[in-house]
Design a protein around this motif. Structure first.
Motif, short mmCIF file in Angstrom:
data_model
loop_
_atom_site.label_atom_id
_atom_site.label_comp_id
_atom_site.label_asym_id
_atom_site.label_seq_id
_atom_site.Cartn_x
_atom_site.Cartn_y
_atom_site.Cartn_z
N LEU A 1 0.82 -1.20 0.00
CA LEU A 1 0.00 0.00 0.00
C LEU A 1 0.86 1.26 0.00
O LEU A 1 0.58 2.23 -0.70
CB LEU A 1 -0.94 0.00 1.21
N LEU A 2 1.92 1.24 0.79
CA LEU A 2 2.80 2.41 0.90
C LEU A 2 3.53 2.71 -0.40
O LEU A 2 3.78 3.87 -0.73
CB LEU A 2 3.81 2.21 2.03
N VAL A 3 3.88 1.67 -1.17
CA VAL A 3 4.61 1.89 -2.42
C VAL A 3 3.68 1.87 -3.63
O VAL A 3 4.13 1.89 -4.77
CB VAL A 3 5.73 0.83 -2.59
N ASN A 4 2.36 1.83 -3.35
CA ASN A 4 1.35 1.91 -4.41
C ASN A 4 1.48 0.78 -5.43
O ASN A 4 1.54 1.01 -6.64
CB ASN A 4 1.43 3.26 -5.12
N ILE A 5 1.56 -0.45 -4.92
CA ILE A 5 1.60 -1.64 -5.76
C ILE A 5 0.37 -2.48 -5.45
O ILE A 5 -0.05 -2.59 -4.29
CB ILE A 5 2.89 -2.46 -5.51
N ASP A 6 -0.22 -3.07 -6.47
CA ASP A 6 -1.43 -3.87 -6.31
C ASP A 6 -1.21 -4.95 -5.26
O ASP A 6 -0.29 -5.77 -5.36
CB ASP A 6 -1.81 -4.51 -7.65
N MET A 7 -2.07 -4.96 -4.23
CA MET A 7 -1.95 -5.92 -3.13
C MET A 7 -3.02 -7.00 -3.21
O MET A 7 -3.16 -7.79 -2.29
CB MET A 7 -2.07 -5.19 -1.79
N GLY A 8 -3.75 -7.03 -4.32
CA GLY A 8 -4.87 -7.94 -4.43
C GLY A 8 -4.50 -9.40 -4.21
O GLY A 8 -5.18 -10.13 -3.51
N LEU A 9 -3.39 -9.83 -4.81
CA LEU A 9 -2.99 -11.23 -4.70
C LEU A 9 -2.61 -11.59 -3.27
O LEU A 9 -2.98 -12.65 -2.76
CB LEU A 9 -1.81 -11.51 -5.65
N VAL A 10 -1.88 -10.69 -2.60
CA VAL A 10 -1.46 -10.96 -1.22
C VAL A 10 -2.67 -11.01 -0.29
O VAL A 10 -2.76 -11.87 0.59
CB VAL A 10 -0.46 -9.88 -0.74
N GLU A 11 -3.61 -10.09 -0.49
CA GLU A 11 -4.80 -10.09 0.35
C GLU A 11 -5.60 -11.37 0.17
O GLU A 11 -6.08 -11.96 1.14
CB GLU A 11 -5.69 -8.89 0.01
N ARG A 12 -5.71 -11.82 -1.07
CA ARG A 12 -6.45 -13.06 -1.33
C ARG A 12 -5.75 -14.27 -0.73
O ARG A 12 -6.40 -15.19 -0.22
CB ARG A 12 -6.66 -13.22 -2.83
N LEU A 13 -4.42 -14.28 -0.77
CA LEU A 13 -3.67 -15.36 -0.14
C LEU A 13 -3.91 -15.36 1.36
O LEU A 13 -4.09 -16.43 1.97
CB LEU A 13 -2.17 -15.20 -0.44
N ARG A 14 -3.94 -14.19 1.95
CA ARG A 14 -4.18 -14.10 3.39
C ARG A 14 -5.56 -14.63 3.74
O ARG A 14 -5.72 -15.35 4.74
CB ARG A 14 -4.04 -12.64 3.84
N ILE A 15 -6.55 -14.31 2.95
CA ILE A 15 -7.90 -14.82 3.22
C ILE A 15 -7.93 -16.34 3.12
O ILE A 15 -8.58 -17.01 3.93
CB ILE A 15 -8.90 -14.18 2.22
N LEU A 16 -7.24 -16.89 2.15
CA LEU A 16 -7.19 -18.35 2.01
C LEU A 16 -6.50 -19.00 3.21
O LEU A 16 -6.92 -20.07 3.67
CB LEU A 16 -6.47 -18.73 0.72
N LEU A 17 -5.46 -18.35 3.74
CA LEU A 17 -4.78 -18.88 4.92
C LEU A 17 -5.71 -18.86 6.13
O LEU A 17 -5.74 -19.80 6.93
CB LEU A 17 -3.52 -18.07 5.20
N VAL A 18 -6.47 -17.77 6.27
CA VAL A 18 -7.44 -17.70 7.37
C VAL A 18 -8.49 -18.79 7.21
O VAL A 18 -8.88 -19.44 8.18
CB VAL A 18 -8.09 -16.31 7.43
N SER A 19 -8.94 -19.02 5.99
CA SER A 19 -9.93 -20.07 5.74
C SER A 19 -9.37 -21.44 6.11
O SER A 19 -10.08 -22.28 6.66
CB SER A 19 -10.37 -20.05 4.28
#
Length: 229
Positions: A179-197
């Motif tokens: 977020l700080l370097v303005n790079i798409d974080m979509g993939l990382v966020e989705r990976l995190r959700i899968l780990l929580v699942s």
């Protein structure tokens, strides 16, 4: 059928609902959203389904926390893990009932286009952001609690939860950095959700293993006291 037996299939259902963003890849609508929460924006394709899945996942997690609540002779770490399951459930409920009302760069209620430190701090006052952060933090702590409860009798489960706790935490740090370097974080966020699942799905099995070990230990101690008497 015992209440803990019911927890197993319910945990699988909750895990699937928690990762409902996967539907966007099936229907090929909204899968390129910067944030998973943007799939729930009013007017977005299938937004009602994504919001409903968050609410249903939250309700299921609250029930799972109750179903898995251990007896008093089970380790305290298991109780904390159940508390964290409930916190994740409450966060999911709030996510589904208070969807984001802004998209990236629109500058409405929260400006997701502002990637400066002040911009990120401003996002922290948004209810949807707070519930999401609380949910992910609770999941990481819950996985760590499961790892602690599994040591040393169940090294397999302990390793699984160490990996999940570390993965959730690292993904959270990566989200902030991207977020700080303005790079798409979509993939990382989705990976995190899968780990929580994955953690959600594993909780009943972990509680069962730890509970069985505690029961065996208490039975052994009772037999030992009976022999000595």
């Amino acid at each position: 059928m015992t209440r803990r037996t019911v927890a197993w299939p319910l945990a699988l259902v909750a895990a699937v609902l928690y990762s409902s963003f996967l539907l966007s890849y099936v229907v090929r609508r909204g899968q390129h959203a910067d944030f998973v929460s943007q799939l729930e924006l009013p007017g977005a394709p299938y937004a009602d389904w994504y919001r409903a899945s968050d609410v249903l996942a939250g309700l299921a997690l609250l029930v799972i926390a109750w179903l898995c609540w251990p007896d008093r002779h089970v380790r305290t770490a298991v109780r904390w893990a159940c508390v964290m399951v409930a916190v994740v459930g409450a966060g999911s409920l709030l996510d589904g009932s208070t969807s984001m009302d802004c998209a990236s760069g629109t500058g409405t209620t929260c400006d997701l286009g502002d990637h400066s430190v002040p911009g990120l701090l401003h996002q922290l006052i948004v209810g949807h952001t707070l519930s999401g952060l609380a949910g992910f933090a609770a999941a990481g702590i819950g996985a760590a609690c499961c790892a602690r409860a599994s040591h040393p009798a169940h090294p397999g489960w302990m390793r699984v939860h160490i990996v999940l706790a570390a993965g959730i935490g690292l993904c959270g740090l990566a989200d902030l950095a991207l977020l700080l370097v303005n790079i798409d974080m979509g993939l990382v966020e989705r990976l995190r959700i899968l780990l929580v699942s994955a953690w959600i799905a594993s909780v009943p099995w972990t509680v069962r293993a730890v509970r069985h070990d505690a029961w065996a230990r208490s039975t052994h101690d009772a037999d030992t006291r009976a022999v000595r008497s």
